[in-house]
Design a protein around this motif. Structure first.
Motif, PDB file in Angstrom:
ATOM      1  N   GLY A 199      55.926  10.562 119.598  1.00 56.86           N
ATOM      2  CA  GLY A 199      54.810  10.078 120.395  1.00 56.86           C
ATOM      3  C   GLY A 199      55.254   9.123 121.492  1.00 56.86           C
ATOM      4  O   GLY A 199      54.729   9.144 122.607  1.00 56.86           O
ATOM      5  N   GLY A 200      56.250   8.274 121.175  1.00 59.31           N
ATOM      6  CA  GLY A 200      56.759   7.355 122.185  1.00 59.31           C
ATOM      7  C   GLY A 200      57.452   8.081 123.323  1.00 59.31           C
ATOM      8  O   GLY A 200      57.282   7.720 124.492  1.00 59.31           O
ATOM      9  N   MET A 201      58.214   9.112 122.997  1.00 60.02           N
ATOM     10  CA  MET A 201      58.896   9.878 124.042  1.00 60.02           C
ATOM     11  C   MET A 201      57.901  10.654 124.896  1.00 60.02           C
ATOM     12  O   MET A 201      58.074  10.787 126.115  1.00 60.02           O
ATOM     13  CB  MET A 201      59.915  10.822 123.400  1.00 60.02           C
ATOM     14  CG  MET A 201      61.060  10.115 122.707  1.00 60.02           C
ATOM     15  SD  MET A 201      62.178  11.234 121.841  1.00 60.02           S
ATOM     16  CE  MET A 201      63.201  10.059 120.939  1.00 60.02           C
ATOM     17  N   GLU A 202      56.850  11.153 124.263  1.00 58.24           N
ATOM     18  CA  GLU A 202      55.834  11.881 125.017  1.00 58.24           C
ATOM     19  C   GLU A 202      55.002  10.947 125.891  1.00 58.24           C
ATOM     20  O   GLU A 202      54.337  11.410 126.830  1.00 58.24           O
ATOM     21  CB  GLU A 202      54.925  12.647 124.058  1.00 58.24           C
ATOM     22  CG  GLU A 202      55.621  13.805 123.363  1.00 58.24           C
ATOM     23  CD  GLU A 202      54.748  14.469 122.304  1.00 58.24           C
ATOM     24  OE1 GLU A 202      53.694  13.888 121.965  1.00 58.24           O
ATOM     25  OE2 GLU A 202      55.127  15.557 121.823  1.00 58.24           O
ATOM     26  N   ALA A 203      55.029   9.639 125.590  1.00 61.05           N
ATOM     27  CA  ALA A 203      54.263   8.678 126.392  1.00 61.05           C
ATOM     28  C   ALA A 203      54.885   8.457 127.768  1.00 61.05           C
ATOM     29  O   ALA A 203      54.220   7.928 128.666  1.00 61.05           O
ATOM     30  CB  ALA A 203      54.163   7.344 125.647  1.00 61.05           C
ATOM     31  N   VAL A 204      56.146   8.816 127.929  1.00 57.96           N
ATOM     32  CA  VAL A 204      56.811   8.680 129.228  1.00 57.96           C
ATOM     33  C   VAL A 204      56.435   9.885 130.079  1.00 57.96           C
ATOM     34  O   VAL A 204      56.676  11.031 129.694  1.00 57.96           O
ATOM     35  CB  VAL A 204      58.338   8.592 129.049  1.00 57.96           C
ATOM     36  CG1 VAL A 204      59.021   8.404 130.408  1.00 57.96           C
ATOM     37  CG2 VAL A 204      58.696   7.456 128.117  1.00 57.96           C
ATOM     38  N   SER A 205      55.866   9.627 131.226  1.00 53.36           N
ATOM     39  CA  SER A 205      55.371  10.720 132.074  1.00 53.36           C
ATOM     40  C   SER A 205      56.518  11.559 132.624  1.00 53.36           C
ATOM     41  O   SER A 205      57.599  11.029 132.916  1.00 53.36           O
ATOM     42  CB  SER A 205      54.546  10.152 133.230  1.00 53.36           C
ATOM     43  OG  SER A 205      55.357   9.357 134.070  1.00 53.36           O
ATOM     44  N   PRO A 206      56.310  12.867 132.756  1.00 53.66           N
ATOM     45  CA  PRO A 206      57.354  13.728 133.336  1.00 53.66           C
ATOM     46  C   PRO A 206      57.761  13.295 134.739  1.00 53.66           C
ATOM     47  O   PRO A 206      58.928  13.438 135.116  1.00 53.66           O
ATOM     48  CB  PRO A 206      56.693  15.107 133.335  1.00 53.66           C
ATOM     49  CG  PRO A 206      55.654  15.034 132.270  1.00 53.66           C
ATOM     50  CD  PRO A 206      55.147  13.628 132.300  1.00 53.66           C
ATOM     51  N   SER A 207      56.809  12.767 135.512  1.00 55.20           N
ATOM     52  CA  SER A 207      57.150  12.327 136.877  1.00 55.20           C
ATOM     53  C   SER A 207      58.153  11.188 136.865  1.00 55.20           C
ATOM     54  O   SER A 207      59.042  11.110 137.727  1.00 55.20           O
ATOM     55  CB  SER A 207      55.877  11.905 137.615  1.00 55.20           C
ATOM     56  OG  SER A 207      55.241  10.831 136.937  1.00 55.20           O
ATOM     57  N   MET A 208      58.023  10.287 135.886  1.00 54.19           N
ATOM     58  CA  MET A 208      58.979   9.188 135.787  1.00 54.19           C
ATOM     59  C   MET A 208      60.357   9.708 135.414  1.00 54.19           C
ATOM     60  O   MET A 208      61.379   9.214 135.928  1.00 54.19           O
ATOM     61  CB  MET A 208      58.485   8.174 134.748  1.00 54.19           C
ATOM     62  CG  MET A 208      59.304   6.903 134.683  1.00 54.19           C
ATOM     63  SD  MET A 208      58.582   5.685 133.562  1.00 54.19           S
ATOM     64  CE  MET A 208      57.047   5.319 134.418  1.00 54.19           C
ATOM     65  N   ARG A 209      60.398  10.711 134.574  1.00 52.43           N
ATOM     66  CA  ARG A 209      61.685  11.279 134.189  1.00 52.43           C
ATOM     67  C   ARG A 209      62.311  12.026 135.362  1.00 52.43           C
ATOM     68  O   ARG A 209      63.529  11.971 135.568  1.00 52.43           O
ATOM     69  CB  ARG A 209      61.520  12.205 132.989  1.00 52.43           C
ATOM     70  CG  ARG A 209      60.951  11.524 131.743  1.00 52.43           C
ATOM     71  CD  ARG A 209      61.226  12.328 130.505  1.00 52.43           C
ATOM     72  NE  ARG A 209      62.651  12.417 130.235  1.00 52.43           N
ATOM     73  CZ  ARG A 209      63.165  13.178 129.265  1.00 52.43           C
ATOM     74  NH1 ARG A 209      62.377  13.898 128.495  1.00 52.43           N
ATOM     75  NH2 ARG A 209      64.470  13.204 129.080  1.00 52.43           N
ATOM     76  N   ARG A 210      61.482  12.723 136.115  1.00 51.06           N
ATOM     77  CA  ARG A 210      62.015  13.418 137.296  1.00 51.06           C
ATOM     78  C   ARG A 210      62.557  12.421 138.318  1.00 51.06           C
ATOM     79  O   ARG A 210      63.577  12.665 138.962  1.00 51.06           O
ATOM     80  CB  ARG A 210      60.924  14.291 137.916  1.00 51.06           C
ATOM     81  CG  ARG A 210      60.624  15.554 137.125  1.00 51.06           C
ATOM     82  CD  ARG A 210      59.813  16.532 137.959  1.00 51.06           C
ATOM     83  NE  ARG A 210      58.507  15.964 138.296  1.00 51.06           N
ATOM     84  CZ  ARG A 210      57.407  16.159 137.576  1.00 51.06           C
ATOM     85  NH1 ARG A 210      57.465  16.898 136.465  1.00 51.06           N
ATOM     86  NH2 ARG A 210      56.251  15.629 137.949  1.00 51.06           N
ATOM     87  N   ALA A 211      61.864  11.283 138.433  1.00 49.75           N
ATOM     88  CA  ALA A 211      62.349  10.257 139.371  1.00 49.75           C
ATOM     89  C   ALA A 211      63.701   9.717 138.920  1.00 49.75           C
ATOM     90  O   ALA A 211      64.594   9.472 139.740  1.00 49.75           O
ATOM     91  CB  ALA A 211      61.324   9.126 139.462  1.00 49.75           C
ATOM     92  N   ALA A 212      63.865   9.530 137.617  1.00 46.16           N
ATOM     93  CA  ALA A 212      65.138   9.047 137.099  1.00 46.16           C
ATOM     94  C   ALA A 212      66.254  10.051 137.361  1.00 46.16           C
ATOM     95  O   ALA A 212      67.371   9.673 137.760  1.00 46.16           O
ATOM     96  CB  ALA A 212      65.017   8.758 135.604  1.00 46.16           C
ATOM     97  N   ARG A 213      65.951  11.319 137.178  1.00 49.25           N
ATOM     98  CA  ARG A 213      66.978  12.343 137.413  1.00 49.25           C
ATOM     99  C   ARG A 213      67.302  12.459 138.897  1.00 49.25           C
ATOM    100  O   ARG A 213      68.449  12.740 139.271  1.00 49.25           O
ATOM    101  CB  ARG A 213      66.506  13.688 136.865  1.00 49.25           C
ATOM    102  CG  ARG A 213      66.213  13.705 135.358  1.00 49.25           C
ATOM    103  CD  ARG A 213      67.431  13.353 134.529  1.00 49.25           C
ATOM    104  NE  ARG A 213      68.445  14.376 134.601  1.00 49.25           N
ATOM    105  CZ  ARG A 213      68.467  15.440 133.781  1.00 49.25           C
ATOM    106  NH1 ARG A 213      67.535  15.576 132.845  1.00 49.25           N
ATOM    107  NH2 ARG A 213      69.419  16.341 133.895  1.00 49.25           N
ATOM    108  N   SER A 214      66.281  12.248 139.736  1.00 50.28           N
ATOM    109  CA  SER A 214      66.528  12.332 141.177  1.00 50.28           C
ATOM    110  C   SER A 214      67.406  11.196 141.681  1.00 50.28           C
ATOM    111  O   SER A 214      68.020  11.295 142.743  1.00 50.28           O
ATOM    112  CB  SER A 214      65.199  12.333 141.938  1.00 50.28           C
ATOM    113  OG  SER A 214      64.544  11.077 141.809  1.00 50.28           O
ATOM    114  N   LEU A 215      67.451  10.090 140.906  1.00 56.74           N
ATOM    115  CA  LEU A 215      68.323   8.968 141.260  1.00 56.74           C
ATOM    116  C   LEU A 215      69.759   9.197 140.810  1.00 56.74           C
ATOM    117  O   LEU A 215      70.620   8.331 141.018  1.00 56.74           O
ATOM    118  CB  LEU A 215      67.793   7.674 140.645  1.00 56.74           C
ATOM    119  CG  LEU A 215      66.462   7.159 141.209  1.00 56.74           C
ATOM    120  CD1 LEU A 215      65.979   5.955 140.415  1.00 56.74           C
ATOM    121  CD2 LEU A 215      66.609   6.809 142.682  1.00 56.74           C
ATOM    122  N   GLY A 216      70.013  10.323 140.215  1.00 58.07           N
ATOM    123  CA  GLY A 216      71.372  10.656 139.805  1.00 58.07           C
ATOM    124  C   GLY A 216      71.675  10.406 138.339  1.00 58.07           C
ATOM    125  O   GLY A 216      72.837  10.528 137.924  1.00 58.07           O
TER     126      GLY A 216
END
Length: 220
Positions: free
Chosen positions: A113-130
């Motif tokens: 549940g905690g991992m699902e609470a992180v929005s996909p957009s935030m994860r995509r932003a993290a990946r876009s930062l390298g």
């Protein structure tokens, strides 16, 4: 001549020390079980979060079994059937094994549940930062997810601490078992259970207060 009433009272200071030692055993088995169970639960929750077929088809139903079957049945079955497969464990180790798995089964849903609470957009932003997948998991998903489900985890931890009393059915002398022993000898259930309840409160209350202060610190 008026009849005199006599009261049986044989509670001694040494009995209080006996309860204190039992409280320490309760704290020991609870701390080990919660620590191991939380570590396993985070791994299981991550596997469920990723949705791999093995996790969905095998791990998910298996964890449901440990969450659904009463803990006392799990303890008795494991303790009696472990020698059949060559595991000779004393009540303490048997209790740690089952309480850890039980805790892991509960924490797995909390962690997912905690991992699902992180929005996909935030994860995509993290990946876009390298960031790599593991960096994203370590620096973004876990910190944010932990804050989201921390109160639920505290509830699980306190529940496991109280459920550790069930290990007494295996003969492990924790707080409840020690209370039963003293009640049998002194016939003073109200006094002894009150003292045992005070010990449980002393073990649980600092955790609750520390968790509350930590949440306030995160919110500020």
């Amino acid at each position: 001549m008026e009849p005199t009433a006599s009261f049986f009272f044989d509670f001694r200071i040494s009995d209080l020390w006996f309860l204190a030692e039992a409280a320490w055993r309760t704290l020991l088995i609870s701390t080990l079980s919660i620590t191991i169970g939380t570590a396993l639960g985070v791994v299981f929750g991550w596997m469920l979060f990723e949705g791999r077929w093995a996790a969905v088809l095998i791990l998910g139903p298996l964890l449901d079994v440990f969450r659904s079957v009463p803990l006392i049945i799990q303890l008795v079955l494991f303790y009696n059937f472990a020698p059949i497969i060559g595991l000779i464990l004393d009540p303490f180790l048997s209790g740690v094994v089952i309480l850890s798995i039980y805790c892991a089964a509960l924490v797995a849903n909390v962690a997912r549940g905690g991992m699902e609470a992180v929005s996909p957009s935030m994860r995509r932003a993290a990946r876009s930062l390298g960031m790599s997948y593991w960096q994203d998991l370590r620096y973004v998903v876990l910190p944010i997810g932990t804050r989201a489900v921390f109160p639920s985890w505290v509830g699980v931890a306190l529940g496991v601490m109280k459920d550790s009393a069930l290990v007494s059915v295996l003969g492990y002398v924790e707080l409840l078992k020690a209370s039963q022993i003293l009640i049998t000898r002194t016939q003073e259930p109200l006094l002894i259970l009150t003292i045992a309840g005070a010990f449980y409160f002393a073990l649980s209350y600092p955790i609750s207060r520390y968790a509350a202060s930590l949440e306030k610190r995160w919110a500020s």
